[in-house]
Design a protein around this motif. Structure first.
Motif, mmCIF file in Angstrom:
data_model
loop_
_atom_site.group_PDB
_atom_site.id
_atom_site.type_symbol
_atom_site.label_atom_id
_atom_site.label_comp_id
_atom_site.label_asym_id
_atom_site.label_seq_id
_atom_site.Cartn_x
_atom_site.Cartn_y
_atom_site.Cartn_z
ATOM 1 N N UNK A 61 0.818 -1.213 0.000
ATOM 2 C CA UNK A 61 0.000 0.000 0.000
ATOM 3 C C UNK A 61 0.857 1.270 0.000
ATOM 4 N N UNK A 62 2.103 1.156 0.475
ATOM 5 C CA UNK A 62 3.013 2.306 0.367
ATOM 6 C C UNK A 62 3.243 2.638 -1.103
ATOM 7 N N UNK A 63 3.507 1.609 -1.905
ATOM 8 C CA UNK A 63 3.736 1.803 -3.338
ATOM 9 C C UNK A 63 2.474 2.353 -4.007
ATOM 10 N N UNK A 64 1.318 1.805 -3.611
ATOM 11 C CA UNK A 64 0.044 2.284 -4.167
ATOM 12 C C UNK A 64 -0.130 3.779 -3.889
ATOM 13 N N UNK A 65 0.151 4.195 -2.653
ATOM 14 C CA UNK A 65 -0.007 5.607 -2.298
ATOM 15 C C UNK A 65 0.925 6.489 -3.121
ATOM 16 N N UNK A 66 2.164 6.046 -3.329
ATOM 17 C CA UNK A 66 3.096 6.833 -4.128
ATOM 18 C C UNK A 66 2.618 6.939 -5.576
ATOM 19 N N UNK A 67 2.095 5.841 -6.113
ATOM 20 C CA UNK A 67 1.583 5.873 -7.478
ATOM 21 C C UNK A 67 0.381 6.813 -7.596
ATOM 22 N N UNK A 68 -0.469 6.854 -6.558
ATOM 23 C CA UNK A 68 -1.622 7.751 -6.585
ATOM 24 C C UNK A 68 -1.184 9.212 -6.614
ATOM 25 N N UNK A 69 -0.133 9.544 -5.847
ATOM 26 C CA UNK A 69 0.391 10.907 -5.850
ATOM 27 C C UNK A 69 0.891 11.268 -7.247
ATOM 28 N N UNK A 70 1.627 10.357 -7.865
ATOM 29 C CA UNK A 70 2.138 10.611 -9.211
ATOM 30 C C UNK A 70 0.993 10.787 -10.207
ATOM 31 N N UNK A 71 -0.058 9.989 -10.056
ATOM 32 C CA UNK A 71 -1.225 10.083 -10.940
ATOM 33 C C UNK A 71 -1.918 11.440 -10.763
ATOM 34 N N UNK A 72 -2.090 11.866 -9.515
ATOM 35 C CA UNK A 72 -2.732 13.156 -9.261
ATOM 36 C C UNK A 72 -1.934 14.303 -9.874
ATOM 37 N N UNK A 73 -0.616 14.215 -9.801
ATOM 38 C CA UNK A 73 0.214 15.264 -10.414
ATOM 39 C C UNK A 73 0.030 15.301 -11.929
ATOM 40 N N UNK A 74 -0.032 14.109 -12.531
ATOM 41 C CA UNK A 74 -0.233 14.070 -13.989
ATOM 42 C C UNK A 74 -1.572 14.703 -14.362
ATOM 43 N N UNK A 75 -2.531 14.623 -13.445
ATOM 44 C CA UNK A 75 -3.863 15.185 -13.702
ATOM 45 C C UNK A 75 -3.951 16.657 -13.311
ATOM 46 N N UNK A 76 -2.837 17.223 -12.843
ATOM 47 C CA UNK A 76 -2.799 18.641 -12.551
ATOM 48 C C UNK A 76 -3.019 19.031 -11.103
ATOM 49 N N UNK A 77 -3.131 18.038 -10.196
ATOM 50 C CA UNK A 77 -3.311 18.326 -8.772
ATOM 51 C C UNK A 77 -1.965 18.152 -8.079
ATOM 52 N N UNK A 78 -1.358 19.248 -7.682
ATOM 53 C CA UNK A 78 0.019 19.204 -7.217
ATOM 54 C C UNK A 78 0.121 18.674 -5.790
ATOM 55 N N UNK A 79 0.887 17.599 -5.604
ATOM 56 C CA UNK A 79 1.161 17.027 -4.293
ATOM 57 C C UNK A 79 2.409 16.145 -4.417
ATOM 58 N N UNK A 80 3.026 15.865 -3.261
ATOM 59 C CA UNK A 80 4.301 15.155 -3.253
ATOM 60 C C UNK A 80 4.319 14.203 -2.047
ATOM 61 N N UNK A 81 5.015 13.080 -2.184
ATOM 62 C CA UNK A 81 5.056 12.125 -1.077
ATOM 63 C C UNK A 81 6.409 12.129 -0.384
ATOM 64 N N UNK A 82 6.366 11.733 0.880
ATOM 65 C CA UNK A 82 7.581 11.496 1.638
ATOM 66 C C UNK A 82 7.312 10.330 2.578
ATOM 67 N N UNK A 83 8.368 9.619 2.959
ATOM 68 C CA UNK A 83 8.263 8.482 3.876
ATOM 69 C C UNK A 83 9.450 8.502 4.822
ATOM 70 N N UNK A 84 9.183 8.190 6.079
ATOM 71 C CA UNK A 84 10.254 8.040 7.053
ATOM 72 C C UNK A 84 10.535 6.554 7.252
ATOM 73 N N UNK A 85 11.067 6.178 8.395
ATOM 74 C CA UNK A 85 11.400 4.781 8.669
ATOM 75 C C UNK A 85 10.145 4.036 9.100
ATOM 76 N N UNK A 86 9.294 3.778 8.140
ATOM 77 C CA UNK A 86 8.038 3.081 8.359
ATOM 78 C C UNK A 86 7.267 3.067 7.063
ATOM 79 N N UNK A 87 6.191 2.283 6.965
ATOM 80 C CA UNK A 87 5.479 2.116 5.699
ATOM 81 C C UNK A 87 4.498 3.223 5.364
#
Length: 334
Positions: A263-289
């Protein structure tokens, strides 16, 4: 002689690093290899009361109403000793702490916990440290806790040499310019590798780690410029790339390890998809999922709606910039 009240209670919030802290050059004093930069969040916090009394025979801690075992208290007592020694006090203490953040799940629970405890010690023992000095003490409980003694965007200076007081934190911006963060709680169970163990293993075995300090120095300089200019795009791009570089050092460790889950990978892919659609957002992760989505508060509802298609409501937590530690009235029903 300091003005000792013997008792104090504080609330402190977690912080999420946008320029990561990963590696210590002095494990005993929690001196970092690099400087780092974080955003304090309002949604996750710890409330802690400490009471000192000559009637107590030993230090005790009740975490979420459960008494911690004696062998688990060593680190806590050592931490409180820093303040007792500064105040010239020997009395044992009783600590009650409530975590309004999952413990050891990569959501910075140790940051809010030690910032709250350190702030309570500071007041209860009449030390009257300012936030900068306090940060040099709470850092020795948890490195990231030093950033939670301030609100908004916080810079943790790596300092020079092995002098404890030269590594401190300061607020550089209150983040009051439409900054938000959606926390995607992929898994709030205790993670298989603690931050401390994962950090040490990476430093000792990853060939990629040799490049990490130079990358952080470059990223931090650009991040400071972006925050000063309130340039959300540049800030988001740097934060996302810095996080992935940190996780790359773990993947290159021997043996390799990762905090990523499906689900970490899924969330990152969703952020990338939203950016492609013009909704600006970015992901970050610390030492955890768990994934943190940096966004504008004004876009939060749209981003959360997109994530709600794939994640349960209780996995999606909205956060805004949070404050530094605050004194509270302790309620026994906490």
């Amino acid at each position: 002689m300091p003005d000792i009240t013997h008792e104090a209670a504080y609330r402190a919030h977690t912080n999420i690093a946008l320029i990561k802290y990963w590696g210590k050059r002095n494990p005993e004093l929690f001196l970092p290899v690099t400087s780092s930069l974080s955003l304090t969040l309002d949604a996750f916090y710890t409330e802690t009361r400490i009471q000192f009394s000559p009637d107590y025979t030993r230090d005790t801690l009740y975490l979420n109403h459960k008494q911690m075992e004696a062998d688990e208290m060593a680190h806590i007592s050592h931490f409180v000793d820093l303040f007792r020694q500064e105040a010239g006090v020997q009395a044992a203490c009783q600590i009650n702490s409530i975590n309004h953040v999952p413990t050891a799940a990569g959501l910075a629970s140790s940051a809010s916990a030690f910032a709250a405890l350190g702030s309570a010690c500071n007041t209860a023992l009449g030390l009257n440290m300012d936030a900068q000095q306090l940060s040099t003490f709470v850092r020795q409980g948890s490195g990231s806790a030093s950033r939670s003694v301030h609100g908004g965007f916080v810079l943790w200076h790596r300092g020079e040499g092995d002098v404890s007081s030269s590594s401190f934190t300061e607020q550089i911006d209150d983040a009051n310019w439409d900054i938000g963060m959606l926390v995607v709680a992929v898994n709030t169970e205790v993670k298989p590798f603690s931050s401390r163990a994962g950090m040490q293993h990476t430093v000792e075995t990853s060939p990629f780690y040799q490049q990490w300090p130079a990358e952080v120095e470059k990223d931090l300089a650009l991040m400071l410029e972006a925050i000063e200019a309130q340039d959300f795009t540049t800030m988001g791009e740097i934060s996302e790339h810095n996080a992935m570089k940190m996780h790359a050092t773990m993947l290159a460790a021997k043996p390799s390890f990762t905090y990523f889950q499906g689900e970490s990978i899924l969330a990152m892919h969703l952020v990338q998809k939203l950016r492609r659609e013009g909704l600006e957002c970015y992901y970050t992760m610390d030492a955890g999922p768990n994934v943190k989505v940096l966004c504008r508060q004004s876009d939060m509802a749209h981003i959360k709606a997109a994530f709600a298609i794939h994640f349960k409501p209780d996995q999606l937590i909205e956060a805004k910039p949070g404050p530094g530690p605050e004194a509270i009235q302790w309620k026994e029903a906490n």
